[in-house]
Design an enzyme around this catalytic site. Structure first.
Site, PDB file in Angstrom:
ATOM      1  N   VAL A  19       0.831  -1.203   0.000  1.00  0.00           N
ATOM      2  CA  VAL A  19       0.000   0.000   0.000  1.00  0.00           C
ATOM      3  C   VAL A  19       0.868   1.257   0.000  1.00  0.00           C
ATOM      4  O   VAL A  19       0.642   2.193  -0.775  1.00  0.00           O
ATOM      5  CB  VAL A  19      -0.954   0.010   1.218  1.00  0.00           C
ATOM      6  CG1 VAL A  19      -1.760   1.298   1.262  1.00  0.00           C
ATOM      7  CG2 VAL A  19      -1.877  -1.206   1.180  1.00  0.00           C
ATOM      8  N   ALA A  21       3.861   1.780  -1.084  1.00  0.00           N
ATOM      9  CA  ALA A  21       4.505   2.043  -2.381  1.00  0.00           C
ATOM     10  C   ALA A  21       3.523   2.693  -3.343  1.00  0.00           C
ATOM     11  O   ALA A  21       3.897   3.594  -4.116  1.00  0.00           O
ATOM     12  CB  ALA A  21       5.051   0.734  -2.963  1.00  0.00           C
ATOM     13  N   LYS A 208     -13.279  -5.076  11.521  1.00  0.00           N
ATOM     14  CA  LYS A 208     -14.021  -4.187  10.625  1.00  0.00           C
ATOM     15  C   LYS A 208     -15.453  -4.009  11.120  1.00  0.00           C
ATOM     16  O   LYS A 208     -16.007  -2.906  11.069  1.00  0.00           O
ATOM     17  CB  LYS A 208     -13.988  -4.757   9.209  1.00  0.00           C
ATOM     18  CG  LYS A 208     -12.583  -4.695   8.597  1.00  0.00           C
ATOM     19  CD  LYS A 208     -12.467  -5.578   7.354  1.00  0.00           C
ATOM     20  CE  LYS A 208     -11.112  -5.419   6.687  1.00  0.00           C
ATOM     21  NZ  LYS A 208     -10.891  -6.424   5.629  1.00  0.00           N
TER      22      LYS A 208
END
Lengths: 435, 435
Positions: A19, A21, A208
C-alpha cells in the site's frame, strides 16, 4: 495555479509495503492534481521503514528507520500509517496526534481496539483522525456512515468485508472441495497469507465490524465485543446443503440496532451464513467486498468494490489525506468521534438469528414429531422442513424462523442427543431474507 | 448533553412538499440525536411555502410566504431548499449565500445550470454549499466523488439515475408493451408525473449527469453540455431485439474522461442502451438507482439505493445539514468547487460508442457483403453478426466494436438507404461490456 505557491502540506508515511509504495507513486504522479484539489502542494517529508535498503524505488533521502522521530518532526503536518499491528504503531500515532499532527490510517486492528484513545488524543490536539481504508479497501463506506447518513438512523449494516474468506468460500462452492485443500490453493494463488489465522478465523472481519458498528450506532464497539466464528468449520456438507436450498455460504459481518426490554442495544457478529443465491451479496466473488446499509429514512443502500490491494487501499488513504490537507489549508476539522448513544452491546446468545439444520435420522415413524417437539419446547418456530428417505436412514432439513441464538443452540444440542439422530450434518445461520 | 446548551443552528426551509415534510418530521423526531451529532441543537427558523393553509401538520408560526425575507433573516444560519426549479429559487439561494448563510439544496436543475455562480457566491461569503440529494436520492454518491475519491483519478461514471424511465423500461421489458401505453400505466401508478417530459426525455438524467461529471472530472459541465436522448423512441422491437441478445435496455447517464489528439476531454451523455442481462445494472428495477464509478487506483465501485422519494431524499438533505452545522460549530468549511482541470467537453459525434443494428433485408446473395462493405467504408469494425432467413426476407443483426458515434450514425444512414434493406428495425447503443 496559485495554490501551488501555498505552504506545502508535509506528510510522514509509516510503512512502504504494497500500500505504501502505491501511496508514494500516486503522490508523485498526481502531485499537480492533488495540489489543485487541496489548495497547496502535498509533499512527502519522510518514509519510515524497517529496512531502507529494501526500498530502492523511493528516494533514499526520504527513508528513515526512526519512525518515532519522524511522527513528531516539526515540519510534518500529517502522519499516514500503513504498517498495521497494535504496537509500536499505537504509540507512534498517539505521539503524532499529541504533537498536533493529523493522522490517516488504514489500521483496522488498532482502531477496533483503541479508537477511543486515538480519538481523545485527536480531540485534545484539535487535529483530524481519518481511516476510510481500514474497512472495505477502496469502497467509500466510512465517510458515508460518518457523514452522508449523519442525519438518519442506521438500523443494520451487513456485508462481506474479508476477501480471503470470500475467495475460499466461493471456491468451495464452485468445486465442492473441503476447507483445508481450498485454503492451500488460496495460499498458493496469493489470496491467503502464510499465517491465515486473522482472515479465516474472522479476526479481520470482526475488527471491521467493530469499526462499522461504532460509526453506525454512535457507540464504542471494540473487536472483543464482536461475536466471531471463522470459516474453518464450514464443510462440503454445509456447502452442498446450501446449494440444495438455493443458497450459498458467505462470511458475513452483521451490525444491528435491536430493541428490547432494556432499551435499545446493538448486536455485532461475524459468522458464516447461508444467503439466497439471488441475494446481491451472493454474487460478490473473489477479493471484492460489498456492504448493505439499512437506515430508517434512506432505506437500503449497497456499496461494492475492491476490498483490498495496494492501489485500491491507497486510493482510500489519499482521499482521506486530501480531506485532512484541505482542513489544514482552509481551517476546520472533519467529524470527531461520535459515541454519544453509548448503547449496550448484546451478546450473541440474545441476538435474533435463523438456523438451517440438516440431520441424518432413522427412517421411521415419530421421528419428525419428536424433532418438532424439541423445537417447540425451545419456542423456536419452524419455517420449512424437508424429509427424504434414503436406504436405512433419512435426511431431515429444518429452516427456522428468527429466534434467540441461545434458544437455537440449545435446540440443536438437544436434537443431536436424540437416539434416532445419527448425525448432525450441517448447522448454519441463515441471512438475507425475511424471517 | 452539554452540546445542547450550545447556540442552536437555525435552519430556514424552502418548500414543504413530499421531501420538505419528511425533513420537518426528522428534524423533530431526531432532535436529540442531531444535536448530539452536530454539537448544538438544530432548529427550524421558518418554512417558506406558497399556501400556508395547506400545511396543517407543521407548526403554523413557522410558515411564511416570504421566502426572500426568510433566506436573509439575521437569525438564520443555514438555508435548506427543496422547492426545485430555476427561478425564483436561484435568486433566493444567491441572496442566502451572499448573506452568509450556508446552503443545502436538492435542486439538480439549478445546479446543472448555475453551479459555478452558486459556488462563487459561497466562496465569496466563506460558506458551504452541499447538494447530495440532487443526484440519486439517498445514495451517498456526491460525497464519495467529492471527498473519498479526491486522491484518485476517476475515469468513468455510468448509472441509472432516473426512476421513472427505469420503471417504464423495466415494465416494457416484462410485458412487451409499447412505450405510450406503459407510460400511461406508470402515470396511473404514480411513477410518472402528469407532465413526464423532464423524465422521459432525459432532462432530469442530463442534469444529474452534468453534476456527476463536474465533480468527477473537476470541470464545469452544464446540462447543455450533455448529449441527451430520452426513451420515447424505444420500441417493442428494440426491447425484443435486446432480449434475443441476452440484453436489456436501460436509460444510462455516462460520464467519461477520454484521451485524444487534443489532450484529455470529457464526454457526457444520456441515452437508452442495451446492457447484458447479467450486468449489475440490469437487475436494478423500479425506482432504484445505481451508479458505477471507475477510478484508476480504486478500480470499479458501485453505489445502489433509492433514487427518489420523500424520506430517502430527506436523509440525504439531513446528512448535508449535519455536515454544514458541524462546520458552523467547529469552524471550517466543506470542500469548495473544484473545477481546476477545466477539460473540454467533447460532442457526442466524437464519443466512442458501440451500436446494435437490426435490419429486415432481402434474402438473397450479396446482401451481407454489401452491408459489411458499408461498415468497412466508415471504418466501423463488426463484433458480431447474425443472419436468419424468413419467408421472403431475412433478419440481419449487427453489433459493432467501439467507433466514433458520428461514424456509426453515418453507417446506419447509409445502410438504411440501401435498396435491399426493407426496414431498420432497431438501432441502439450497447454498453456494459468490453468492446
Amino acid at each position: 495555479m496559485t495554490s501551488e505557491a501555498a505552504k506545502p502540506i508535509r506528510v510522514a508515511l509509516l510503512g512502504c509495503g504494497t500500500v505504501g509504495a502505491q501511496i508514494v507513486r500516486l503522490l508523485t504522479e498526481q502531485a499537480h492534481e492533488l495540489a489543485a484539489r487541496v489548495g497547496a502542494p502535498v509533499e512527502l517529508a519522510g518514509i519510515a521503514v524497517r529496512r531502507p535498503n529494501k526500498h530502492r524505488d523511493v528516494p533514499a533521502e526520504l527513508l528513515t528507520t526512526d519512525a518515532a522521530a519522524l511522527v513528531t518532526a516539526p515540519d510534518v503536518d500529517v502522519v499516514v500509517e500503513v504498517i498495521g499491528g497494535i504496537e509500536p504503531t499505537r504509540t507512534w500515532l498517539l505521539d503524532a496526534l499529541r504533537s498536533g499532527k493529523s493522522v490517516v490510517t488504514a489500521n483496522k486492528a488498532l482502531l477496533a481496539e483503541h479508537a477511543g484513545e486515538l480519538f481523545s488524543a485527536a480531540d485534545a490536539a484539535g487535529v483530524d483522525l481519518y481511516f476510510e481504508a481500514a474497512v472495505a479497501g477502496a469502497i467509500p463506506l466510512l465517510r458515508p456512515l460518518r457523514e452522508s447518513l449523519a442525519g438518519d438512523r442506521i438500523t443494520r449494516v451487513m456485508g462481506i468485508v474479508n476477501g480471503t474468506t470470500n475467495f475460499i468460500l466461493s471456491a468451495m462452492d464452485e468445486t465442492g472441495a473441503g476447507y483445508a485443500e481450498t485454503l492451500e490453493e488460496a495460499a498458493r494463488l496469493g489470496y491467503a497469507e502464510a499465517d491465515p489465522t486473522a482472515d479465516v478465523d474472522g479476526y479481520d472481519a470482526a475488527s471491521k465490524a467493530a469499526i462499522l458498528a461504532s460509526l453506525a450506532f454512535h457507540t464504542r464497539v471494540t473487536a472483543g465485543d464482536v461475536y466471531r466464528e471463522g470459516i474453518s468449520a464450514v464443510t462440503p456438507s454445509d456447502v452442498a446443503a446450501a446449494r440444495v436450498l438455493g443458497r450459498t455460504i458467505k462470511l458475513l459481518a452483521i451490525c444491528e440496532r435491536v430493541g428490547g426490554d432494556g432499551g435499545e442495544s446493538v448486536a455485532v457478529r461475524v459468522h458464516p451464513a447461508m444467503i439466497p443465491r439471488n441475494h446481491p451479496l451472493a454474487g460478490v466473488g473473489g477479493a471484492f467486498n460489498a456492504v448493505f446499509v439499512e437506515a430508517e429514512a434512506a432505506g437500503q443502500l449497497m456499496f461494492y468494490g475492491q476490498g483490498a490491494g495496494g492501489a485500491p487501499t491507497a486510493s482510500a488513504v489519499l482521499g482521506d489525506l486530501v480531506a485532512v490537507a484541505r482542513n489544514l489549508v482552509v481551517g476546520g476539522r472533519g467529524p470527531r468521534e461520535s459515541a454519544y448513544a453509548d448503547l449496550a452491546v448484546r451478546p450473541i446468545a440474545q441476538a435474533s438469528t435463523r438456523y438451517h439444520i440438516s440431520l441424518d435420522v432413522a427412517d421411521r415413524a415419530g421421528v419428525l414429531a419428536a424433532v418438532a417437539a424439541v423445537f417447540a419446547q425451545h419456542e423456536v418456530s419452524i419455517a420449512a422442513v424437508r424429509q427424504e428417505g434414503r436406504a436405512a436412514d433419512a435426511s431431515l432439513v429444518v429452516v427456522t424462523h428468527s429466534a434467540p441464538d441461545a434458544a437455537l443452540r440449545s435446540t440443536v444440542d438437544k436434537i443431536a442427543g436424540l437416539p434416532f439422530v445419527h448425525e448432525v450434518v450441517s448447522v448454519m445461520r441463515v441471512e438475507g431474507e425475511d424471517s
